[in-house]
Design a protein around this motif. Structure first.
Motif, PDB file in Angstrom:
ATOM      1  N   ALA A 320       0.831  -1.197   0.000  1.00 35.83           N
ATOM      2  CA  ALA A 320       0.000   0.000   0.000  1.00 35.83           C
ATOM      3  C   ALA A 320       0.870   1.253   0.000  1.00 35.83           C
ATOM      4  O   ALA A 320       1.883   1.330   0.709  1.00 35.83           O
ATOM      5  N   VAL A 321       0.462   2.229  -0.798  1.00 37.37           N
ATOM      6  CA  VAL A 321       1.223   3.476  -0.922  1.00 37.37           C
ATOM      7  C   VAL A 321       0.361   4.632  -0.433  1.00 37.37           C
ATOM      8  O   VAL A 321      -0.785   4.782  -0.880  1.00 37.37           O
ATOM      9  N   PRO A 322       0.851   5.464   0.473  1.00 37.42           N
ATOM     10  CA  PRO A 322       0.062   6.604   0.953  1.00 37.42           C
ATOM     11  C   PRO A 322      -0.107   7.662  -0.126  1.00 37.42           C
ATOM     12  O   PRO A 322       0.695   7.763  -1.050  1.00 37.42           O
ATOM     13  N   ALA A 323      -1.158   8.454   0.010  1.00 35.62           N
ATOM     14  CA  ALA A 323      -1.461   9.472  -0.999  1.00 35.62           C
ATOM     15  C   ALA A 323      -0.359  10.522  -1.087  1.00 35.62           C
ATOM     16  O   ALA A 323      -0.067  11.030  -2.167  1.00 35.62           O
ATOM     17  N   ASN A 324       0.255  10.879   0.058  1.00 38.80           N
ATOM     18  CA  ASN A 324       1.295  11.912   0.004  1.00 38.80           C
ATOM     19  C   ASN A 324       2.525  11.438  -0.763  1.00 38.80           C
ATOM     20  O   ASN A 324       3.241  12.233  -1.366  1.00 38.80           O
ATOM     21  N   TYR A 325       2.778  10.113  -0.762  1.00 38.75           N
ATOM     22  CA  TYR A 325       3.892   9.598  -1.561  1.00 38.75           C
ATOM     23  C   TYR A 325       3.578   9.735  -3.050  1.00 38.75           C
ATOM     24  O   TYR A 325       4.454  10.110  -3.846  1.00 38.75           O
TER      25      TYR A 325
END
Length: 751
Positions: A320-325
């Motif tokens: 999973a990748v955070p939106a800020n990344y």
């Protein structure tokens, strides 16, 4: 608002439609195919008689057998000119072997027989045939040894005969030969004789010789193929012995996989990068497309105003990748391309982070239009159906229960296979999800397809005498039988399947056609209309489907949809006065306000009032009818057969040239019209993704993978080939056997 509002060119004068061509019957089609096959056989025989084909055509004559009632051809046969026997024409070579070589023909003697080399694998007197005849009788022993053969050393093998050539008929039959290693010794023996002949009378080699430039050109093409295949062709496969043998035979040097993975890869990458950078620098503005956030490899593509796309780079993500990344990656990509001129990037389209990241970047840069991928939105809509519609849940549970009962009960499974064979000529097990909670999208759709295609077989199983005991004894079996007998169950299954297929087809279409932002409103209007027709046909939706469609529409809607729809000359509507005007009447009051707000946001404060005045002028005057008709001109796609816009770039070019008086509004129009609303583009094959996942922590490995992806992706964009090699291979291998006639023609022509 539906696509029926899209204007068309002036109606042409009515012409008298020609009468339809006469219908061709099956018998006529068969007769045509038989005539073609007969002509092909005749052509091959004529060439063979002149010495340009196989020997047996001298004795075999093609014959066309006709139906005595209709006079139409009904079969093609081969007639033996020696004994008048008639045979099937499907395999002339085999007919010759069976009838002529094996002595079946009473009039075929050694005087007319073809020369047979003592070591020819196909010869009837070869050692292999001799051993077969021995095996049918008594087994030879030391008391009864096989007969010995006197063979002159070295002169027993003719290499040309071993390679498939033919000797003149006058050549005497050579003596039989027994070799200790069997027929596998024939090749080495031929090589030995060839070596002796070269030593006795050395001759200049006739091997293919290429110049240095020709060799380099060939290796350059080879490297193009390897890198553009992007993992489908293994670099280690370049050192396969068979491939090396091929290179030697065509006069090329042996290649090194290390050379391809280093020097040649760097060279091809630098060439591709120079071309892509030139195209990006040549464009006044661009759009970033970000695809793959749901997978392990994210592709970043640059969409240019002229309709072309350039691959930029790939980003490896794990889990999973955070939106800020995602926001960091996108902003870094924009800076890397635009440098000190970020205004050149007028928008981003992404397939997942459409809430936080896209809106955050758009609020920071008022000139940007950041969109969510509509291909992913339609796929998400199907997931909404599965999660929230009671109809989908009940159908999923019932079909899973039915599938488990059929697949896991031996008597039922065998009966189902039997009726499937009768119905379709093949038997398959129903494709069940791994577990019930996995009934999302493709697994559920596959199960519904199997259940519907096996409907007749399932009904037959429930009335099969051999299954009555199982169906009566078990409580679950009785429930399944009652469910199968209920017409409501089948209506619900068909309804769920039809709705899922409807949305899937729309998603596939926008992926192929590369949906633009101005097409979004017509797309969702078309979806609403189709859902309404679906609901009236099956009467099972109860309004829930329409609510989910509206919710998904509002979630993915962007004001740029309405603005591009109004500003694109493609959607101008001809009014009663003959003017071509923008379709404001197709917008809701809220969408009209969105158009004003977006236009004022995309221009400077000093130009805002000027842009709105030009918008009013555009709404009342529109475009010159001649230019409007030229923009909306359509042509038939030679591949799909569908009508398409002849010149998609006309919509933008007419603003930059003919409508140059709209200085402020034109700046907005040319930037909006070209924007893509889907991220679909380059797809990595599974082998490369697997390789990247296993070597992702190696800097050198990732660097080479990045370069291979870059070369392959830009090559596909240049060819406008967005298909996947694995999908094409699957289609090729899944082809039906309808090409047997073509295959037979090829076999006949090469015999």
């Amino acid at each position: 608002m539906s696509t029926t509002n899209t204007p068309t060119a002036a109606q042409p004068q009515q012409q008298q439609t020609p009468p339809p061509p006469p219908e061709i019957t099956t018998e006529e089609l068969t007769a045509k195919a038989l005539n073609k096959r007969y002509e092909g056989l005749t052509t091959v025989r004529n060439k063979a008689v002149k010495g340009k084909g196989a020997w047996y055509w001298t004795h075999l004559e093609p014959t066309l057998v006709r139906n005595t009632d209709t006079g139409l051809p009904k079969a093609v046969k081969l007639r033996c000119s020696l004994c008048d026997a008639v045979f099937s024409a499907s395999n002339p070579s085999r007919t010759a072997s069976e009838h002529l070589k094996r002595g079946t023909c009473p009039n075929f003697t050694s005087s007319v027989a073809p020369p047979v080399s003592a070591v020819s694998p196909s010869s009837s007197s070869s050692p292999s045939h001799h051993r077969k005849r021995q095996s049918s009788g008594a087994v030879p022993s030391r008391l009864n040894p096989p007969p010995s053969y006197h063979v002159t050393p070295i002169t027993v093998v003719d290499p040309s005969r071993f390679c498939g050539g033919e000797l003149p008929y006058s050549a005497p039959p050579p003596p039989r030969l027994m070799l200790s290693g069997g027929k596998d010794d024939l090749g080495p023996l031929a090589m030995l004789e060839d070596s002796v002949k070269k030593l006795k009378s050395p001759k200049p080699s006739h091997a293919l010789t290429l110049t240095r430039s020709e060799i380099e050109s060939a290796l350059d093409s080879l490297s193009d193929w390897v890198f553009e295949s992007c993992g489908s062709v293994s670099l280690s496969g370049l050192e396969h012995p068979k491939f090396r043998s091929f290179l030697t035979q065509v006069g090329l040097p042996i290649v090194s996989k290390r050379d391809f993975a280093t020097t040649r890869l760097e060279l091809k990458y630098e060439e591709a990068r120079a071309v892509s950078e030139s195209r990006i620098l040549d464009a006044m503005f661009l759009q970033i497309a970000s695809d793959g956030w749901r997978e392990s490899l994210v592709s970043l593509v640059v969409n240019l105003p002229n309709g072309t796309s350039v691959y930029r780079r790939a980003v490896l993500v794990n889990g999973a990748v955070p939106a800020n990344y995602a926001e960091e990656v996108l902003l870094e990509t924009v800076k890397g391309i635009c440098g000190n001129s970020p205004q050149r990037c007028v928008g981003i389209v992404s397939d997942k982070f459409n809430n936080k990241a896209l809106k955050s970047l758009e609020s920071q840069h008022q000139w940007m239009v950041n969109l969510s991928c509509q291909h992913q939105e339609l796929k998400s809509l199907i997931k909404d159906f599965i999660k929230e519609l009671p109809l989908f849940k009940s159908v999923s549970q019932n079909c899973t229960r039915l599938g488990n009962f059929i697949n896991n009960t031996a008597e039922i499974r065998n009966a189902h296979r039997k009726y499937q064979m009768q119905e379709h000529g093949e038997s398959i097990m129903l494709r069940l999800p791994l577990h019930c909670k996995a009934c999302v999208f493709e697994p559920l759709f596959n199960l519904l397809e199997d259940v519907l295609s096996s409907a007749r077989a399932i009904h037959s199983v429930m009335h099969d005498d051999a299954c009555k005991a199982v169906l009566m004894e078990d409580h679950t079996a009785r429930e399944v039988r009652e469910m199968v007998g209920d017409q409501g169950f089948w209506n619900e299954v068909e309804a769920v399947h039809a709705l899922t297929k409807l949305v899937k087809e729309m998603a596939r279409r926008i992926e192929e056609e590369k949906l633009l932002v101005g097409q979004c409103l017509p797309l969702w209007d078309e979806l609403r209309a189709k859902v309404k027709d679906w609901d009236s046909k099956f009467n099972v939706g109860e309004g829930h489907v329409e609510k989910l469609v509206e919710r998904r529409f509002k979630k993915s809607y962007h004001p740029a949809w309405a603005a591009a729809f109004i500003l694109d000359p493609l959607y101008l509507i001809r009014d009663s006065s003959g003017k071509y005007l923008p379709p404001f009447k197709c917008l809701s009051p809220e969408q009209e306000k969105d158009v004003d707000k977006l236009i004022t946001r995309l221009v400077s404060r000093d130009e805002a009032h000027i842009a709105l005045m030009e918008l009013m002028k555009w709404s009342t005057e529109g475009l010159d009818p001649m230019y409007a008709r030229a923009v909306q001109m359509k042509e038939r796609d030679p591949v799909t057969g569908k009508m398409r816009i002849a010149n998609p770039q006309s919509s933008r070019l007419v603003w930059e040239t003919y409508l140059s008086e709209f200085r402020s509004l034109g700046k907005v129009a040319v930037r909006l019209i070209f924007l893509h609303a889907t991220t679909c583009g380059f797809k990595c094959n599974s082998s490369l993704l697997k390789w990247v996942s296993s070597h992702g922590r190696s800097h050198a490995a990732m660097d080479r993978a990045q370069k291979m992806i870059f070369i392959s992706a830009n090559s596909k964009f240049e060819r406008r080939d967005f298909s996947n090699e694995e999908d094409r291979d699957a289609e090729l291998l899944a082809m039906a056997n309808g090409d047997e006639n073509l295959l037979n023609d090829v076999l006949v022509d090469t015999s």
